[in-house]
Motif scaffolding. Structure first.
Motif, mmCIF file in Angstrom:
data_model
loop_
_atom_site.group_PDB
_atom_site.id
_atom_site.type_symbol
_atom_site.label_atom_id
_atom_site.label_comp_id
_atom_site.label_asym_id
_atom_site.label_seq_id
_atom_site.Cartn_x
_atom_site.Cartn_y
_atom_site.Cartn_z
ATOM 1 N N UNK A 13 33.391 31.132 42.309
ATOM 2 C CA UNK A 13 34.143 32.004 43.392
ATOM 3 C C UNK A 13 33.085 31.844 44.690
ATOM 4 N N UNK A 14 31.647 31.739 44.278
ATOM 5 C CA UNK A 14 30.681 31.919 45.369
ATOM 6 C C UNK A 14 30.798 30.761 46.111
ATOM 7 N N UNK A 55 45.029 35.674 45.467
ATOM 8 C CA UNK A 55 43.939 34.664 44.956
ATOM 9 C C UNK A 55 42.721 34.801 45.881
ATOM 10 N N UNK A 56 42.836 34.910 47.193
ATOM 11 C CA UNK A 56 41.835 34.964 47.981
ATOM 12 C C UNK A 56 40.916 36.292 47.422
ATOM 13 N N UNK A 57 41.501 37.756 47.219
ATOM 14 C CA UNK A 57 40.953 38.574 47.096
ATOM 15 C C UNK A 57 40.120 38.522 45.684
ATOM 16 N N UNK A 62 35.358 38.323 43.334
ATOM 17 C CA UNK A 62 34.655 37.942 42.109
ATOM 18 C C UNK A 62 33.129 37.226 42.620
ATOM 19 N N UNK A 63 33.044 36.870 43.775
ATOM 20 C CA UNK A 63 31.884 36.270 44.038
ATOM 21 C C UNK A 63 30.629 37.421 44.107
ATOM 22 N N UNK A 64 31.035 38.564 43.834
ATOM 23 C CA UNK A 64 30.201 39.667 43.562
ATOM 24 C C UNK A 64 30.178 40.202 42.276
ATOM 25 N N UNK A 65 31.243 40.304 41.740
ATOM 26 C CA UNK A 65 31.369 41.205 40.378
ATOM 27 C C UNK A 65 30.787 39.899 39.276
#
Length: 158
Positions: A13-14, A55-57, A62-65
């Motif tokens: 995700x990142x 998908x974007x959200x 997700x890049x934080x969670x």
């Protein structure tokens, strides 16, 4: 196994987010720099509207969670090196989210409401701030990806 899955999800995700910001910094915005104001405003209005999807959200948040969950799992397992790298990555990406929510989204919303009759003003109000903020998001998300890569290496060498 769960730690690896969350670290992999964090990396994916990142990396995807760093790629989105990088693409805007290196191709989308330089490409739009050469078009007239009405075309610029119309294009950005459409880009900003189309990026708002599930998908974007998932990837964006997700890049934080995912790194936060991975860090908690590393803590629980006693893997402090991977934990600290993952926490650093999450902190860097948190700055991306803050810049997005505090600066980029309000500018996107302002541009979405802009009239094409005043496209020159709308572009001036948007572009001069949004572009450098996106460059910062590119750098921060890339550094977060690097931190997650270091966490992965720390896992391998453990």
């Amino acid at each position: 196994m769960t730690q690896r899955l969350f670290l992999l999800a964090a990396l994916l995700s990142t990396g995807l987010m760093a790629g989105v910001f990088f693409a805007f910094s290196t191709s989308v915005m330089p490409g739009l720099r050469t078009v007239d104001d009405r075309t610029f405003v119309t294009a950005m209005q459409h880009l900003n509207a189309s990026i708002q999807n599930g998908v974007f959200f998932l990837v964006f948040f997700g890049a934080l969670v995912f790194p936060v969950v991975a860090a908690a799992l590393f803590y629980r397992s006693g893997d402090r090196a991977a934990m600290w790298w993952t926490i650093a990555a999450a902190g860097l990406y948190l700055m991306v989210l803050i810049l997005t929510v505090a600066v980029a989204v309000p500018l996107n919303d302002q541009l979405a409401a802009a009239s094409l009759a005043d496209a020159t003003r709308a572009r001036q109000d948007f572009e001069g701030t949004w572009v450098p903020v996106n460059h910062a998001r590119t750098v921060l998300s890339t550094l977060a990806l690097l931190g997650l890569g270091c966490a992965m290496v720390a896992r391998w060498t453990r």
